[in-house]
Structures are given as structure tokens and as C-alpha cells.
Design an enzyme around this catalytic site. Structure first.
Site, mmCIF file in Angstrom:
data_model
loop_
_atom_site.group_PDB
_atom_site.id
_atom_site.type_symbol
_atom_site.label_atom_id
_atom_site.label_comp_id
_atom_site.label_asym_id
_atom_site.label_seq_id
_atom_site.Cartn_x
_atom_site.Cartn_y
_atom_site.Cartn_z
ATOM 1 N N LYS A 117 0.843 -1.203 0.000
ATOM 2 C CA LYS A 117 0.000 0.000 0.000
ATOM 3 C C LYS A 117 0.882 1.258 0.000
ATOM 4 O O LYS A 117 0.682 2.175 -0.791
ATOM 5 C CB LYS A 117 -0.872 -0.001 1.251
ATOM 6 C CG LYS A 117 -1.704 1.249 1.443
ATOM 7 C CD LYS A 117 -2.322 1.252 2.841
ATOM 8 C CE LYS A 117 -3.182 2.466 3.072
ATOM 9 N NZ LYS A 117 -4.449 2.430 2.339
ATOM 10 N N HIS A 133 -14.049 5.923 -5.905
ATOM 11 C CA HIS A 133 -12.733 5.285 -5.883
ATOM 12 C C HIS A 133 -11.727 6.067 -6.693
ATOM 13 O O HIS A 133 -10.547 5.785 -6.671
ATOM 14 C CB HIS A 133 -12.809 3.873 -6.469
ATOM 15 C CG HIS A 133 -13.617 2.962 -5.624
ATOM 16 N ND1 HIS A 133 -14.829 2.478 -6.023
ATOM 17 C CD2 HIS A 133 -13.399 2.485 -4.385
ATOM 18 C CE1 HIS A 133 -15.313 1.714 -5.064
ATOM 19 N NE2 HIS A 133 -14.474 1.709 -4.067
ATOM 20 N N GLY A 141 -21.618 9.644 3.985
ATOM 21 C CA GLY A 141 -21.201 9.694 5.389
ATOM 22 C C GLY A 141 -19.802 10.213 5.612
ATOM 23 O O GLY A 141 -19.599 11.217 6.273
ATOM 24 N N ASP A 190 -25.855 1.724 7.523
ATOM 25 C CA ASP A 190 -25.235 1.217 6.289
ATOM 26 C C ASP A 190 -25.236 -0.304 6.250
ATOM 27 O O ASP A 190 -24.846 -0.950 7.224
ATOM 28 C CB ASP A 190 -23.766 1.669 6.232
ATOM 29 C CG ASP A 190 -23.625 3.161 6.005
ATOM 30 O OD1 ASP A 190 -24.471 3.727 5.293
ATOM 31 O OD2 ASP A 190 -22.654 3.749 6.530
ATOM 32 N N TRP A 239 -18.029 -7.989 7.758
ATOM 33 C CA TRP A 239 -16.703 -7.383 7.649
ATOM 34 C C TRP A 239 -15.863 -7.604 8.901
ATOM 35 O O TRP A 239 -14.833 -6.993 9.097
ATOM 36 C CB TRP A 239 -16.816 -5.901 7.277
ATOM 37 C CG TRP A 239 -17.294 -5.737 5.860
ATOM 38 C CD1 TRP A 239 -17.565 -6.748 4.970
ATOM 39 C CD2 TRP A 239 -17.564 -4.521 5.165
ATOM 40 N NE1 TRP A 239 -17.995 -6.232 3.775
ATOM 41 C CE2 TRP A 239 -18.009 -4.864 3.861
ATOM 42 C CE3 TRP A 239 -17.497 -3.179 5.517
ATOM 43 C CZ2 TRP A 239 -18.355 -3.907 2.912
ATOM 44 C CZ3 TRP A 239 -17.845 -2.214 4.559
ATOM 45 C CH2 TRP A 239 -18.267 -2.581 3.282
#
Ligand code: GLN
Ligand code: ZN
Length: 767
Positions: free
Chosen positions: A19, A707, A447, A614, A576
Site C-alpha cells: 500500500k 474510488h 457519510g 449502512d 466485515w
């Protein structure tokens, strides 16, 4: 002898090295050479780790700078023309397809402006892949501009003295998971299979020439309900991929049950088959019937999707059953799927309670587990390891940490009335209209606002005790104020507080709920350079105290516009996280529903009367096959949401949000939310818009891709809204982005939202 096989290892690095370097490259801070060198280093590290652990079959080509499906699109030249015309380097074409690219002209290069390809969830996981996007003009060929990745990485390992088995997504899954590009909507990707196969074969021949003896070809779609027309393609396709000039093929499936597609495997000309027995042990007897005398069986028994220690006794017994039938030489003991979906190394967890930590295995530990189980099945002495493992398994089974009688009592009180709003939507709507007096085309966001470096630095300081709770709170309040003022300034209608206090939308709640454990470094790739740190459900879940009220109330105190309370729904909190495997997901989800119900009610009491819960993970949790399991899931998922949201008054407006999957509006009706927002900017098919026009309550169809740093102009928003209005009624139309803006910078956020609000205002004057 039985051999151990890993289907894929996490590529992100133990300290998120991938990353860091990728984002630095995007920001122009490191060169392409540095990026590639880091990739090489990570691959070498992973191969050596597996080799040193004693793994027999080590994967290669499981690495990717963005997504392994996208890599194949680049390699097979499935690159829509809009990405090729700028003369970008191959790696930049890859990133442009993955995340879009908008770049001003310079002295040496022209301006670039392309949106990203569509990205969707990988089966029922939280990993996203970039959809192969095909046109009539797609010409499959090996695109060697950036080398031939599977061959190059195979040779790279070989140079380190490590023999690997390259992994490639199979041709039928590749096409089936793809879609037609907007200029070719009548194209069924599968119809192009005959043109793709020779390119696969060419690739396989190159692998053989490089020395590869075996390849792992993944055909995960074989756990889905496949039409006959797709099932029937397998025999011919794989017949065309065998021969002396290509490596042996081990065909791998995972995440589910292959039995309804069993015919596909019969007589298939591959040397071995891999199945996920961690998920569906029941398929064992039937899959054995399709193996020919020579084919090997790869027994996926170490779970690639969860973090619980494998029970060595059970797993060994299972693998031994296979050995009994097939003999040692035809059995591989394997991970159930790639380990991509698990964190890298439990050793870096310094803060976990040692009792609980002893129950877990991350990717590095799973590699060791595989070696022990294989040795055990081969009759080697691993008694110490077996005893230690049995002790951990027993400690978890007998632990009091996992059960909370109060939660179980409350669970028994759930009934239909607890999970139903006081009045139907048709009655709630007028009271909400009366209360909020929103204009047509009301604008809102999902949000989160940009999680800036400043926010991360301050959060870190707070976590490390370098600033006080008061200093941190002041900092967060300042951030909230900035976000509120900005939204007022550009004229958004329903505001948000921006979620600056949240490290992640699930972790933030996991950390405040009882029943969860969380990691300090347990990162898992979600897409591209976005990684998440899933909490772990270890026991019964409950809410000790308010979780979000303070920030919401502060935000609301700053403005007259409604500010949405913002919660993560029960199914998403569960999906998740790493769920428990000792209690059903339904029970875990309903427990979360009850905990969130308390929070929703507390928000309402505190004057926050627009509340968004959500549920972006609701679609990904859908069982992969139609049938009872799926209909049960839809019932308990919706029920959990309604348990959370039904305690409120009629004029309290419940919102929900969904993203990054092919959502069926029928699946969300049962949630009975007043307003839903869904990711939509990449959905080009007018039939899909049509499906949503029948959705009874109000919806915002996401208008821009979050994105991508790309900024859509006001005209572009207007054109898109016009297109949607052809089939979709104006009086239900909310205007919002696809998803939260946390990964974006402020500059593009400001510009995009301003243009979006401008477009909404344009339509208000027309209706
Ligand atoms: N409210 C969350 C956000 O805006 C929703 C994120 C999501 O759907 N993934 O970030
Ligand atoms: Zn979203």
C-alpha cells in the site's frame, strides 16, 4: 507422499508495504523502478516464508499491484480503447483501469481523463475485483508490453531456487465474471470463449517452456448456479488446454459446494481437482466419484476465509479419509482458498489477550498448520503440535469469554413486532415530508469525508497517549465543523458529520461493543491499496454504552439542516468482521441488531432523527446458490436490520446504503428503510435502472465513483441524471455519490460535490 499446497498468500506485506509504495507511486513520490523493486521484494519474502515453513506446493502469480483479475485483463489485452490512447506505460494503464485517471496536460504529455472500470465483490468476500469489460472490438492476444507476468514471476522464484505453481484464473470464470462494455451491451462475454482459449494455451505453453510442471487454474464460478450453456463449455475448453507442451493443470474451486455442477468435472482432462472442504465438508463423497484413476485431489481444509485455528485432529482425520481412498501420492493437503482474505501474521499482534490470541491462526500460521497436518497424515511424529493444538481448541470451547446469558435472554425476546416499524412507508412518508420539507432531488452524501493525514496523525497520537482525550475531542469537533460548514456552503440538504473519529466503519463499532476482539496489524486487502482490519467476533455481542451520539449531537448543534446519524448495520458489522464459527451467523447478526437498536433509539432521543444504517455487505453475504440457505439468509439479514431500526417514530427517517455488488432491489425491500442510497455510477444497463424504478421507497442512485480522484463536471452529472430520469421517477430521486468519501482528497471532493449539487438545482427548476 501427501504434499502440502497453498493456493495463494497475502501480497500486501506484513507492514502494508505494498500500500505504502503504491500510493507513493501514485503521488509521484517514488519511481516505477522503486515500485517494481518493492513488489519483487514482497514476492521473494512470501516464497521464502513458505519454503522455510516446509510447504511443498508454493504459489506464484498470486501477487498483484492492484487486482489479479485486472492483471489478466491487461495480459489478455482486454483493455477498452479509452485506456490505450494516451500512450501510458502498461502499469499506468493497469492503474487507470483500476482507479481512473485524470491528469492535466504537460509539456510532454496530453491531458488524460478516464473513469475506472467497474469493481465488484469477489464472490461472498469483501475483496473487490475489477470486472473484465469486453467489446465487440476486443482482440484477445498476449500483451507482452510489461512482460508476461505469470511466466516472469515463475522465473523470478526459480532464480531464488524456489519451484512454484503459477495460479491463473480460468478462462470460463474470467469471462463469466466479466461484462459487456457500454458500446457492446448485446455481447455475452462467454460467447468469446473460443477466441480466448488459444491465448490461454499460448500462455500455458510459455509457462511450460519456462519449466513449470503444474499450474493452478481457478474456476471458482463452479460453486455458483451455472446455466447449462456455461457448464457445457468446460469439457471442450479444458480439452483444448492439455498436452505435452503445457503444464499439468490442477483445477481449483473454493467458497462453496460444487455438487450441482458435478457433471462438469466428470472426465475433465486435468491432472487434479481442488475443493473447499473447510466450507462444505459434505461434498467429499460425491466429488470422489468424479475423480479418474490418475487424478489427484487437493483437500482444502485450512480455512482461507477465517482466522480460527484449524482443529488438527479433525483436519487430519478428513485428509486421511482421502488418503485411504486414493493413496498418499494422489492427495494434497491445502488451504481452502487463497489466504488473501486473512491477515498476514499473528505474531505482530502485541495487544491481544493471550488466551484469545491462542485461538487464532493468520496466514503465516496457517502455512505452518498445513505443514503439521500434512506431516501427521504422512505418519511423521508431530505429537507435541497435536497436543498443543488440542489444548487451544478445548480452551476456546470451554471459555466463559464466549457466552453472555443476558444477551441470550434478550435474543429470545425478538419477535415480529420488535422488528416492524409503527406504520408502513406510505404513512411515514407524509410525516417525514412535513417535518423535513426537503426539496425535490434532495442532495446528501454517504457519510465519510476525506480522512486526511492530519486526522490519521492525531488519531495515532491519541492512541499512543501523546495527546489527551480532550485535545483529541477538540480536534475531532473542529473537523466536524469544517465538514458541516462546507456542506452548508455548497447547499447540500441532508448533512453528515463526516466520520473523522472513525478508523473504519466496522472496526469503530467492534471496538466499542462487547464480544469483539480487534487487532493492531490484522490488515486484509479490500481493493487496490485499500485494506481493512476486520474485528473478530469472539463471543456474544452487546453494547455497553452509547457509541456515536456525542459526535452526531455536536454536528447537529452547528446547523439547521438535518444531520444524519451514521451507523454500520448488523449484517455489515458481521460480514466485515471475522465471525465466530461456533454459533450461527444468524444469531450473531441478531445480537448485533439488538445492540444497534439501542444506539438508534439513543440517537433519536438525542434529537438525531435522520439515521443511516449502512448495509453495504448485505449483498456479498448472500449465499452463492439459490435455495433455502439463501432465502433464510435474506430473512434474517432483513430482520436484523429491522430489529435495529424499528424502535423509532414514524417521522424519524431511516436511511440505508449499499455498494459494490449487483444488488437486486427485491433483496432490500424487506429492510423497509425510508431512503436507500446505492452505488450506481458504473451501471450502464438501462434494464438495471428499470429494476430500481419499481422499488417502493426512495432511492439515491450513486452519481459518481468515489474510488477515483476524477471530477465529473456539472454537465456530466446533468446528462447522467437525465438518462436515469428516462426510466426512474423524479419524486423518489435522491442525489448522492456512490459511497463515502474517506479515501478521497478535499480538492476533488469539493469540486465533485459542488458540481453534483449544481446539477440537482438545475433539475429543481424543471420539475
Ligand atoms: N458511511 C460509510 C462511509 O461513508 C459507508 C461506507 C461504505 O458503504 N463502504 O464511509
Ligand atoms: Zn458504500
Amino acid at each position: 507422499m501427501v504434499q502440502s499446497a497453498v493456493l495463494g498468500f497475502p501480497r500486501i506485506g506484513g507492514q502494508r508495504e505494498l500500500k505504502k509504495v503504491t500510493e507513493a507511486y501514485w503521488q509521484g513520490k517514488v519511481s516505477v523502478e522503486e515500485l517494481l523493486a518493492k513488489g519483487k521484494e514482497l514476492r521473494a519474502h512470501n516464497w521464502k516464508l513458505q519454503k522455510d515453513a516446509g510447504i511443498d506446493v508454493i504459489p506464484s502469480n498470486d501477487f498483484s499491484y492492484y487486482d489479479q483479475v485486472l492483471d489478466l485483463s491487461l495480459l489478455f489485452n482486454v483493455i477498452p480503447e479509452r485506456y490505450t490512447k494516451f500512450g501510458l506505460a502498461p502499469i499506468d494503464v493497469l492503474f487507470a483501469m483500476g482507479r481512473g485517471l485524470q491528469r492535466k496536460a504537460t509539456e510532454t504529455s496530453a491531458a488524460v481523463d478516464v473513469t475506472a472500470l467497474e469493481m465488484v465483490k469477489w464472490f461472498d468476500s469483501n475483496y473487490h475485483y475489477v470486472r473484465p469489460t469486453l467489446s465487440h472490438s476486443t482482440k484477445f492476444e498476449l500483451n507482452t508490453k510489461a512482460g508476461i507476468k505469470p511466466v516472469d514471476e515463475y522465473l523470478e522464484a526459480k532464480n531464488l531456487g524456489i519451484e512454484t505453481r503459477p495460479v491463473i484464473l480460468g478462462p470460463i470464470s474470467y469471462l463469466y465474471l466479466g461484462k459487456a462494455d457500454k458500446d457492446s451491451l448485446d455481447l455475452d462475454p462467454i460467447s468469446t470463449l473460443d477466441k480466448l482459449l488459444p491465448v490461454y494455451r499460448e500462455l500455458l505453453a510459455k509457462l511450460k517452456a519456462a519449466g513449470a510442471k503444474q499450474v493452478q487454474i481457478d474456476e471458482p464460478i463452479l460453486v455458483l448456479d451455472l446455466p447449462e450453456s456455461v457448464q457445457s463449455k468446460y469439457q471442450g475448453a479444458y480439452n483444448s488446454l492439455v498436452g505435452d507442451d503445457v503444464p499439468e493443470i490442477v483445477l481449483a474451486t473454493y467458497f462453496g459446494d460444487v455438487r450441482p455442477n458435478l457433471n462438469v468435472f466428470k472426465g475433465l482432462s486435468v491432472s487434479g481437482l481442488h475443493f473447499d472442504f473447510a466450507r462444505v465438508p459434505e461434498q467429499f463423497n460425491e466429488v470422489l466419484t468424479v475423480l479418474s484413476d490418475k487424478q489427484s485431489l487437493s483437500v482444502g481444509i485450512v480455512d482461507g476465509r477465517n482466522i480460527w485455528k484449524t482443529d488438527f485432529a479433525k483436519a487430519s482425520a478428513f485428509a486421511s479419509k482421502a488418503v485411504e481412498k486414493l493413496g498418499k501420492d494422489r492427495v494434497f493437503v491445502a488451504t481452502s482458498s487463497s489466504l488473501l482474505h486473512t491477515p498476514v501474521d499473528l505474531e505482530s499482534e502485541t495487544k491481544l489477550d493471550p488466551t484469545i490470541k491462542d485461538w487464532f491462526a493468520f496466514a503465516t500460521q496457517k502455512v505452518d498448520e498445513l505443514v503439521v497436518i500434512t506431516k501427521n497424515v504422512n505418519g511423521e511424529d508431530v505429537a507435541d503440535k497435536l497436543a498443543a493444538n488440542a489444548k487451544s481448541v478445548k480452551s476456546r470451547q470451554e471459555s466463559s469469554i464466549t457466552t453472555n446469558p443476558k444477551v441470550q435472554e434478550r435474543l429470545a425476546t425478538i419477535n415480529e413486532s420488535l422488528a416492524t416499524r409503527k406504520a408502513p412507508f406510505s404513512e411515514r412518508l407524509p410525516s417525514q415530508q412535513e417535518k423535513y420539507k426537503l426539496p425535490l432531488f434532495p442532495t446528501t452524501t454517504i457519510g465519510s469525508f476525506p480522512q486526511t493525514k492530519d486526522i490519521r496523525v492525531n488519531r495515532n497520537k491519541f492512541v499512543k497517549g501523546q495527546i489527551s482525550a480532550k485535545e483529541y475531542e477538540d480536534f475531532i469537533n473542529k473537523e466536524i465543523e469544517t465538514v458541516i460548514r462546507f456542506q452548508e456552503e455548497i447547499g447540500l440538504d441532508v448533512l453528515v458529520h463526516g466520520e473523522p473519529e472513525r478508523n473504519d466503519m466496522v472496526q469503530y463499532f467492534g471496538e466499542q461493543l462487547d464480544g469483539f476482539a480487534f487487532t493492531v496489524n490484522g490488515w486484509v486487502q479490500s481493493y487496490g491499496s485499500r485494506y481493512v482490519r476486520p474485528p473478530i467476533v469472539v463471543g456474544d455481542v452487546s453494547r455497553p454504552k452509547e457509541m456515536t451520539v456525542k459526535e452526531s449531537v455536536y454536528a447537529q448543534s452547528l446547523t439547521k439542516n438535518p444531520v444524519k446519524g451514521m451507523l454500520t448495520g448488523p449484517v455489515t458489522c458481521l460480514r466485515w468482521s471475522f465471525p465466530r464459527d461456533d454459533v450461527s451467523q444468524k444469531i450473531q447478526s441478531l445480537q448485533l441488531g439488538l445492540a444497534l437498536r439501542d444506539e438508534v433509539n439513543d440517537l433519536e432521543k438525542a434529537g438525531i432523527t435522520v439515521i443511516q444504517v449502512d448495509e453495504p455487505a448485505i449483498r456479498e453475504g448472500l449465499p452463492l446458490r439459490a435455495g433455502k440457505e439463501r432465502s433464510d439468509y435474506l430473512n434474517w439479514a432483513a430482520q436484523s436490520f429491522r430489529v435495529a431500526t424499528s424502535g423509532v417514530k414514524n417521522d424519524t427517517q431511516i436511511h440505508s446504503h449499499f455498494c459494490y455488488s449487483d444488488l437486486d432491489p427485491n433483496h432490500i425491500k424487506a429492510l423497509d428503510a425510508d431512503v436507500v442510497s446505492i452505488e450506481f455510477s458504473k451501471k450502464d444497463d438501462p434494464h438495471y435502472i428499470q429494476e430500481f424504478s419499481n422499488y417502493p421507497n426512495h432511492i439515491g442512485l450513486g452519481l459518481f465513483d468515489i474510488h477515483s480522484p476524477r471530477i465529473p463536471s456539472k454537465e456530466e452529472f446533468i446528462a447522467r441524471i437525465e438518462e436515469i430520469l428516462k426510466v426512474y421517477p423524479a419524486n423518489k430521486f435522491w442525489v448522492n455519490p456512490d459511497c463515502g468519501l474517506k479515501t478521497r482528497g478535499w480538492e476533488e471532493t469539493k469540486a465533485s460535490l459542488t458540481n453534483m449539487v449544481g446539477a440537482a438545482k438545475h433539475f429543481r427548476t424543471k420539475y
